[in-house]
Design a protein around this motif. Structure first.
Motif, PDB file in Angstrom:
ATOM      1  N   PHE A 269       0.855  -1.181   0.000  1.00 40.48           N
ATOM      2  CA  PHE A 269       0.000   0.000   0.000  1.00 40.48           C
ATOM      3  C   PHE A 269       0.894   1.235   0.000  1.00 40.48           C
ATOM      4  O   PHE A 269       1.951   1.258   0.635  1.00 40.48           O
ATOM      5  CB  PHE A 269      -0.901   0.027   1.233  1.00 40.48           C
ATOM      6  CG  PHE A 269      -1.954  -1.046   1.250  1.00 40.48           C
ATOM      7  CD1 PHE A 269      -2.940  -1.105   0.270  1.00 40.48           C
ATOM      8  CD2 PHE A 269      -1.966  -2.001   2.259  1.00 40.48           C
ATOM      9  CE1 PHE A 269      -3.906  -2.096   0.293  1.00 40.48           C
ATOM     10  CE2 PHE A 269      -2.936  -2.993   2.296  1.00 40.48           C
ATOM     11  CZ  PHE A 269      -3.912  -3.039   1.306  1.00 40.48           C
ATOM     12  N   ALA A 270       0.478   2.260  -0.726  1.00 36.29           N
ATOM     13  CA  ALA A 270       1.225   3.511  -0.764  1.00 36.29           C
ATOM     14  C   ALA A 270       0.636   4.482   0.250  1.00 36.29           C
ATOM     15  O   ALA A 270      -0.582   4.574   0.414  1.00 36.29           O
ATOM     16  CB  ALA A 270       1.181   4.119  -2.160  1.00 36.29           C
ATOM     17  N   ALA A 271       1.502   5.210   0.919  1.00 31.33           N
ATOM     18  CA  ALA A 271       1.053   6.276   1.803  1.00 31.33           C
ATOM     19  C   ALA A 271       0.550   7.448   0.960  1.00 31.33           C
ATOM     20  O   ALA A 271       0.720   7.489  -0.258  1.00 31.33           O
ATOM     21  CB  ALA A 271       2.198   6.722   2.709  1.00 31.33           C
ATOM     22  N   SER A 272      -0.059   8.425   1.620  1.00 29.24           N
ATOM     23  CA  SER A 272      -0.656   9.546   0.893  1.00 29.24           C
ATOM     24  C   SER A 272       0.374  10.380   0.154  1.00 29.24           C
ATOM     25  O   SER A 272       0.021  11.137  -0.766  1.00 29.24           O
ATOM     26  CB  SER A 272      -1.456  10.433   1.853  1.00 29.24           C
ATOM     27  OG  SER A 272      -0.613  10.946   2.887  1.00 29.24           O
ATOM     28  N   ASP A 273       1.665  10.244   0.518  1.00 29.23           N
ATOM     29  CA  ASP A 273       2.704  10.982  -0.215  1.00 29.23           C
ATOM     30  C   ASP A 273       3.099  10.279  -1.502  1.00 29.23           C
ATOM     31  O   ASP A 273       3.874  10.818  -2.302  1.00 29.23           O
ATOM     32  CB  ASP A 273       3.932  11.233   0.663  1.00 29.23           C
ATOM     33  CG  ASP A 273       4.628   9.942   1.112  1.00 29.23           C
ATOM     34  OD1 ASP A 273       4.244   8.843   0.656  1.00 29.23           O
ATOM     35  OD2 ASP A 273       5.558  10.030   1.941  1.00 29.23           O
ATOM     36  N   GLY A 274       2.602   9.048  -1.724  1.00 30.78           N
ATOM     37  CA  GLY A 274       2.896   8.298  -2.931  1.00 30.78           C
ATOM     38  C   GLY A 274       4.238   7.611  -2.926  1.00 30.78           C
ATOM     39  O   GLY A 274       4.478   6.711  -3.722  1.00 30.78           O
TER      40      GLY A 274
END
Length: 462
Positions: A269-274
């Protein structure tokens, strides 16, 4: 150094340079660029073939096993489930996927006679299957080229034919000779933009090849509006997603995915910062991804033992389905600002591309036997910068019909570019088009017809 070539291949090499000179193409950074365009059409896409599908990844032996997997039909293998990939520098402002509600009129196949009539009415160039027929002072030109691809010792491809000759990017070494056909639209105006000021004519390269019959693979989409002819099954704006799962290759670093000395980092999964990994799914934020960093989008549907479309996937990863079906529309709004501060690897070389979703679920980067990519399960580069700092976005297909075009979209370093990518199984075409319309919960056939008309549909190919 070139490998020993046949007389035919040598003739192709010699004629290549002359053809590009006649076509007003320019050579920069190891690549040819011809005319700026706002629409590209791949025609006659789809084949019957067998690729090597991964069936196991053994951590004890660091070995992967593969088995034959047969695909066929209009747009195959791109009728299988696809994941969507992004490389910085990029800011993604909108993303969506649409599916037809029932039988959409926009997917009705145009006949060759309709295409020629339409072109004549607009005063545009009419294309013969045998040669180019150009008219003067046209705004849009339709080009069809049949050519043969040769691979040199460095992996570069050279294509040639009696009417036009082009050079394309490298392809897997297994593709030593491929017959290909392109239909694309290129924009040339009386007052060209700075990016195309030296261009006076349209030139093209190879795109798609042999065809086949039946269609396979189902779509992966959530329920959505059914008021229009096309329903939006997935959608994203910064901070909010519907039926989209953002991932990257940070497995084992932040609570999702795995890492091993054999296969390295899996997807996560990617964090909101990508850029960072995350323990659970997050929406991408209002961020600009730096050079060299990547993220990808899957659907919101998890793989399970009942999802034959997922196939085998690496143990311990967050496995989600891609976007399947022979008929679908991807939409994008994005910016690709210049950035020389990021990673030296792929610095200032943004890109958007599609992969067969099986690839990242096994191994996107690494041992070729741990992915089906090399054997042709499918990659389509939608918008790719090939040399650092370039402002020309190229498209290319990598599968058993390997090909592309040297015409280019203008990179949106300031402002944004809105685009639609239409997979149209009825006439075996894929359209990549700059658009202006809003990406609402549904699309009408009228809007999609306008997009298809703008891109221009190919005549039926032999």
């Amino acid at each position: 150094m070139l490998q020993k070539l046949s007389i035919t291949a040598l003739i192709g090499l010699l004629s290549s340079a002359a053809s590009f000179a006649n076509a007003d193409c320019t050579y920069s950074g190891g690549n040819y660029y011809c005319a700026q365009t706002d629409a590209i059409v791949y025609s006659n896409v789809g084949l019957s073939s067998t690729y090597q599908d991964v069936t196991n990844m053994d951590e004890s032996s660091c070995a992967c096993t593969q088995a034959d997997f047969t695909v066929s039909g209009s747009l195959a293998p791109f009728n299988e489930e696809l994941s969507v990939h992004f490389r910085g520098p990029i800011e993604l402002l909108q993303f969506g996927v649409y599916y037809p509600n029932g039988e959409s009129k926009a997917l009705k196949k145009r006949s060759e006679e309709q295409l020629i009539e339409s072109c004549n009415e607009q005063g545009e160039a009419v294309v013969s299957r045998q040669k180019h027929q150009h008219k003067r002072d046209v705004a849009v030109e339709y080009v069809q080229v049949t050519s043969t691809v040769y691979v040199d010792g460095s992996g570069e491809t050279v294509t040639a034919d009696s009417t036009n000759t082009v050079v394309g990017p490298a392809v897997p070494s297994s593709y030593t000779q491929v017959s290909t056909v392109l239909s694309n639209t290129a924009k040339t105006s009386a007052t060209p933009s700075p990016a195309s000021s030296s261009k006076t004519t349209t030139a093209s390269s190879a795109a798609a090849g042999s065809s086949s019959s039946s269609s396979s693979s189902s779509s992966s989409s959530s329920s959505s509006s059914s008021n229009g002819d096309w329903s939006r099954g997935s959608y994203f704006v910064p901070g909010s997603t519907s039926n989209c799962t953002f991932m990257n290759n940070e497995g084992g670093s932040a609570g999702s995915g795995v890492w091993s000395s054999c296969f390295g980092n899996s997807i996560s999964f990617a964090a909101s910062d990508g850029t960072s990994g995350a323990a659970s799914a997050q929406a991408l934020g209002d961020v600009t991804l730096a050079s060299g960093n990547e993220f990808m989008i899957f659907s919101g549907d998890e793989c399970s033992a009942n999802n034959a479309e997922c196939g085998y996937y690496r143990e311990g990863i967050p496995a989600y389905r891609g976007f399947g079906g022979a008929d679908k529309i991807f939409v994008f709004e994005f910016s690709m600002p210049s950035d020389t501060s990021g990673s030296a690897y792929n610095q200032d070389m943004p890109a958007i591309w599609l992969l067969n979703a099986k690839i990242p679920r096994t191994l996107q980067y690494g041992d070729a036997s741990c992915s089906c990519w090399k054997t042709g399960c499918g990659e389509m580069d939608l918008f790719e910068i090939l040399t650092a700092g370039s402002d020309k976005l190229i498209s290319h297909i990598h599968d058993g019909q390997d090909g592309g075009t040297q015409d280019y979209f203008d990179r949106p370093t300031d402002g944004t570019l809105k685009a639609a990518v239409i997979f149209n199984s009825s006439d075996e075409t894929i359209h990549i088009i700059e658009v202006d319309e809003s990406f609402d919960e549904s699309l009408s056939d009228d809007v999609v017809d306008q997009w298809l008309s703008k891109a221009g549909s190919s005549a039926a190919l032999p």
